[in-house]
Design a protein around this motif. Structure first.
Motif, PDB file in Angstrom:
ATOM      1  N   LEU B 203      13.981   9.411  -3.251  1.00  0.00           N
ATOM      2  CA  LEU B 203      12.922   8.992  -4.199  1.00  0.00           C
ATOM      3  C   LEU B 203      11.482   9.208  -3.725  1.00  0.00           C
ATOM      4  O   LEU B 203      10.687   9.480  -4.328  1.00  0.00           O
ATOM      5  N   ARG B 204      11.246   8.604  -2.488  1.00  0.00           N
ATOM      6  CA  ARG B 204      10.115   8.303  -1.857  1.00  0.00           C
ATOM      7  C   ARG B 204       9.433   9.747  -1.540  1.00  0.00           C
ATOM      8  O   ARG B 204       8.365  10.152  -1.785  1.00  0.00           O
ATOM      9  N   HIS B 205      10.239  10.791  -1.077  1.00  0.00           N
ATOM     10  CA  HIS B 205       9.802  12.286  -1.233  1.00  0.00           C
ATOM     11  C   HIS B 205       9.168  12.902  -2.632  1.00  0.00           C
ATOM     12  O   HIS B 205       8.184  13.197  -2.423  1.00  0.00           O
ATOM     13  N   VAL B 206       9.799  12.298  -3.634  1.00  0.00           N
ATOM     14  CA  VAL B 206       9.266  12.739  -4.964  1.00  0.00           C
ATOM     15  C   VAL B 206       8.036  11.995  -5.183  1.00  0.00           C
ATOM     16  O   VAL B 206       7.163  12.664  -5.710  1.00  0.00           O
ATOM     17  N   LEU B 207       7.932  10.762  -4.968  1.00  0.00           N
ATOM     18  CA  LEU B 207       6.625   9.946  -5.273  1.00  0.00           C
ATOM     19  C   LEU B 207       5.433  10.479  -4.442  1.00  0.00           C
ATOM     20  O   LEU B 207       4.522  10.577  -5.114  1.00  0.00           O
ATOM     21  N   LYS B 208       5.927  10.681  -3.188  1.00  0.00           N
ATOM     22  CA  LYS B 208       4.702  11.095  -2.576  1.00  0.00           C
ATOM     23  C   LYS B 208       4.304  12.560  -2.940  1.00  0.00           C
ATOM     24  O   LYS B 208       2.944  12.983  -3.000  1.00  0.00           O
ATOM     25  N   ALA B 209       5.283  13.591  -3.258  1.00  0.00           N
ATOM     26  CA  ALA B 209       4.547  14.957  -3.668  1.00  0.00           C
ATOM     27  C   ALA B 209       4.315  14.980  -5.012  1.00  0.00           C
ATOM     28  O   ALA B 209       3.214  15.611  -5.459  1.00  0.00           O
ATOM     29  N   SER B 210       4.672  13.689  -5.811  1.00  0.00           N
ATOM     30  CA  SER B 210       3.967  13.703  -7.097  1.00  0.00           C
ATOM     31  C   SER B 210       2.654  12.811  -7.239  1.00  0.00           C
ATOM     32  O   SER B 210       2.108  12.698  -8.628  1.00  0.00           O
ATOM     33  N   SER B 211       2.494  12.009  -6.361  1.00  0.00           N
ATOM     34  CA  SER B 211       1.374  11.294  -6.311  1.00  0.00           C
ATOM     35  C   SER B 211       1.609  10.233  -7.256  1.00  0.00           C
ATOM     36  O   SER B 211       0.695   9.697  -8.181  1.00  0.00           O
ATOM     37  N   VAL B 212       2.858   9.417  -7.375  1.00  0.00           N
ATOM     38  CA  VAL B 212       3.002   8.542  -8.286  1.00  0.00           C
ATOM     39  C   VAL B 212       3.768   7.303  -7.860  1.00  0.00           C
ATOM     40  O   VAL B 212       4.236   7.430  -6.427  1.00  0.00           O
ATOM     41  N   GLY B 213       4.444   6.185  -8.240  1.00  0.00           N
ATOM     42  CA  GLY B 213       5.135   5.248  -7.871  1.00  0.00           C
ATOM     43  C   GLY B 213       6.361   5.343  -8.610  1.00  0.00           C
ATOM     44  O   GLY B 213       6.543   5.929  -9.552  1.00  0.00           O
ATOM     45  N   ALA B 214       7.301   4.202  -8.539  1.00  0.00           N
ATOM     46  CA  ALA B 214       8.332   3.995  -9.011  1.00  0.00           C
ATOM     47  C   ALA B 214       9.090   2.499  -8.944  1.00  0.00           C
ATOM     48  O   ALA B 214       8.743   1.852  -8.234  1.00  0.00           O
ATOM     49  N   GLU B 215       9.817   2.145 -10.102  1.00  0.00           N
ATOM     50  CA  GLU B 215      10.474   0.895  -9.970  1.00  0.00           C
ATOM     51  C   GLU B 215      11.803   1.241 -10.380  1.00  0.00           C
ATOM     52  O   GLU B 215      12.057   1.921 -11.527  1.00  0.00           O
ATOM     53  N   VAL B 216      12.754   0.783  -9.385  1.00  0.00           N
ATOM     54  CA  VAL B 216      14.079   1.001  -9.673  1.00  0.00           C
ATOM     55  C   VAL B 216      14.666  -0.435  -9.919  1.00  0.00           C
ATOM     56  O   VAL B 216      14.192  -1.573  -9.543  1.00  0.00           O
ATOM     57  N   ARG B 217      15.770  -0.524 -10.833  1.00  0.00           N
ATOM     58  CA  ARG B 217      16.243  -1.619 -11.460  1.00  0.00           C
ATOM     59  C   ARG B 217      17.743  -1.814 -10.319  1.00  0.00           C
ATOM     60  O   ARG B 217      18.477  -1.000 -10.213  1.00  0.00           O
ATOM     61  N   ALA B 218      17.615  -2.943  -9.585  1.00  0.00           N
ATOM     62  CA  ALA B 218      18.826  -3.113  -8.498  1.00  0.00           C
ATOM     63  C   ALA B 218      20.168  -3.039  -9.422  1.00  0.00           C
ATOM     64  O   ALA B 218      20.991  -2.429  -8.955  1.00  0.00           O
ATOM     65  N   GLY B 219      20.282  -3.726 -10.704  1.00  0.00           N
ATOM     66  CA  GLY B 219      21.683  -3.893 -11.292  1.00  0.00           C
ATOM     67  C   GLY B 219      21.930  -2.394 -11.747  1.00  0.00           C
ATOM     68  O   GLY B 219      23.155  -2.352 -12.200  1.00  0.00           O
ATOM     69  N   SER B 220      21.010  -1.671 -11.834  1.00  0.00           N
ATOM     70  CA  SER B 220      21.603  -0.365 -12.477  1.00  0.00           C
ATOM     71  C   SER B 220      21.974   0.847 -11.379  1.00  0.00           C
ATOM     72  O   SER B 220      22.717   1.688 -11.734  1.00  0.00           O
ATOM     73  N   ILE B 221      21.691   0.431  -9.966  1.00  0.00           N
ATOM     74  CA  ILE B 221      22.254   1.420  -9.073  1.00  0.00           C
ATOM     75  C   ILE B 221      23.630   1.689  -9.002  1.00  0.00           C
ATOM     76  O   ILE B 221      24.453   0.743  -9.130  1.00  0.00           O
ATOM     77  N   PRO B 222      24.100   2.961  -9.328  1.00  0.00           N
ATOM     78  CA  PRO B 222      25.425   3.127  -9.340  1.00  0.00           C
ATOM     79  C   PRO B 222      25.984   3.123  -7.587  1.00  0.00           C
ATOM     80  O   PRO B 222      25.843   4.261  -7.236  1.00  0.00           O
ATOM     81  N   ILE B 223      26.799   2.100  -7.492  1.00  0.00           N
ATOM     82  CA  ILE B 223      27.425   1.693  -6.040  1.00  0.00           C
ATOM     83  C   ILE B 223      28.610   2.531  -5.954  1.00  0.00           C
ATOM     84  O   ILE B 223      29.522   2.002  -6.806  1.00  0.00           O
TER      85      ILE B 223
END
Lengths: 312, 312
Positions: B203-223
């Motif tokens: 996701l950091r690769h995407v953010l850097k390439a797109s010059s944006v940020g992100a917020e992920v929800r811990a409870g939503s990550i499919p473990i």
């Protein structure tokens, strides 16, 4: 089992698809990717520390060689190289300046031939540096000389001088890209291959793929100065002729053309490439096998080409 | 210096040419080779004994993994794979049956996806087996989602479940080729990447390439179940959430789509791929940085993605 037998065994039943015009077994794969005028050439080649170069070889020359080997295969298909990907498998003790110099050698050669380096990757290979280059090129449809196209009655030509490449040429050679395109543009070239395994070895690849034989004239083989110098270095050295036939890593072109065109080709070549020798070394025969003719007559050639490794 | 910094340093001034649409820095290079409807995708990937697989890993699974990694990169561009070249760098003690089994694993997967293996080569790498695969594919023009295309307001999705891949999935995963093409065919997918370095890293690769940020929800990550099982194995194990964020080698898709499409996408996905989970894990933000939101609020994510090697 040597390298060629191993590859033959592993590639016996490979999946193919309709856009594959030529698969395993030529200098490059030849693909139809939808361009109505051109075919796509696809090739990979790897060089390994301790085998294709030494740990203390100047890194710029290593980079040059890694890319130039792929370019030489594109040349053997009379192609124009376009795009490369570079895989660096790095030893544990790699140093950044070394890699930057290696990349500089590679990018200088790439720029010279209009090749874009469009990515690649690094991975670890703890004990030694390995560089694998994947290359794309293109060639005009029906102007892409295959190994399988040699015909009885063809004359066999080689560019340059052969043997002794290990003295330095194997690191600094110039791939014969322009020369190969000039050849197919001006003469009905049948088969073509680049000389990486030695004249004897590579000619045998052509003969096998074309189901023909050949006779080469010992006195016509262009022997390099490096091969002659190496032969003076003591009793274990090869004779110069054997070196020219079997040393490998010449990265010159070997090709066949109908014999009636041979003289016209030599006439046209000289003004086009005054600094590069072109030599007719023999002819393609209907009977299988590779023979050498010298003052004592014609006999089968027992010397093998350079074979990259042997497993006992 | 880690792998990404090294690549960035080496690829800073690479030669390009006009047919290069996307060079180094995305899942594949994207090339214009003359097909009016398609672009060409070009990728290489290597796996190394002792790093990506072990000496005693079943060779068919090694062959599967070597090819599948390249296929996963073609999937990340919503492409269709076409042709592969295989480089085998062989240790001194290689055995033919081992290589044949490795090839069998590779050719089975290739055949399943219509990929022709069109050649390759063998070379020596005395201490360990290394397999490098070069892959060509194609994608429809303007339907090739780049890492650089994420926009603020996009929802972030991942396929499958994450973490714990080392328990086995890293050898047996199925590249998400059909799923990726379905996605771009049905929804306005912005950015896409395959998860090889862990959700946090990729996701950091995407953010850097797109010059944006992100917020992920811990409870939503499919473990994944594997990540949960590994977490029970003692005090040195990662927590399951950390494993899902950073283990790497998931080979699932991460992509972004405008948030208003999110519900329609989830509705359409379920009947199309009933056996593969699709999860919205967060959103793209205008402000740079990667944050995680849980019951305690939102904070920067300090966990790094999987980084292949570190040089001190």
């Amino acid at each position: 089992m040597n390298e060629f037998e191993l590859i033959e065994r592993l590639t016996r039943r490979l999946p193919r698809n309709p856009s594959t015009l030529v698969g395993a077994g030529d200098d490059c794969a030849v693909l139809d990717l939808g361009d109505p005028e051109h075919v796509v050439l696809f090739k990979t080649d790897a060089v390994v520390e301790g085998i294709h170069f030494e740990k203390d070889t100047e890194p710029a020359r290593v980079g040059h060689k890694a890319l130039a080997r792929c370019l030489s295969d594109i040349a053997a298909m009379a192609g124009t190289p376009g795009h490369a990907l570079v895989t660096l498998a790095l030893p544990s003790d790699f140093r950044l300046p070394h890699l930057e110099a290696l990349y500089a050698g590679m990018t200088a050669l790439a720029a010279q031939h209009g090749v874009a380096i469009v990515g690649g990757e690094t991975t670890a290979n703890p004990e030694r540096l390995l560089i694998s280059v994947a290359m794309l090129g293109r060639a005009r449809r029906n102007q892409c000389p295959l190994r399988s196209a040699a015909k009885p009655g063809d004359a066999i030509f080689v560019t340059g001088e052969l043997g002794g490449s290990r003295a330095g040429k194997h690191l600094d050679f110039e791939p014969r890209l322009a020369e190969a395109r000039w050849l197919v543009g001006h003469f009905p070239i049948h088969a073509m291959i680049d000389l990486s395994d030695g004249l004897a070895g590579d000619l045998r690849h052509v003969l096998k793929a074309s189901s023909v034989g050949a006779e080469v004239r010992a006195g016509s083989i262009p022997i390099s100065r490096a091969a002659r110098l190496a032969a003076r270095k003591g009793s274990r050295a090869k004779l110069p002729l054997a070196a020219a036939l079997t040393d490998g890593e010449d990265y010159e072109l070997l090709f066949t053309v109908p014999a009636p065109q041979a003289v016209a080709l030599l006439d046209a070549w000289q003004p086009a490439y005054p600094d590069l020798k072109l030599t007719c070394v023999g002819k393609i025969t209907p009977a299988a096998g590779l023979k050498v003719r010298d003052a004592h007559g014609s006999r089968p050639l027992n010397l093998d080409g350079y074979v990259h490794f042997q497993k006992p």
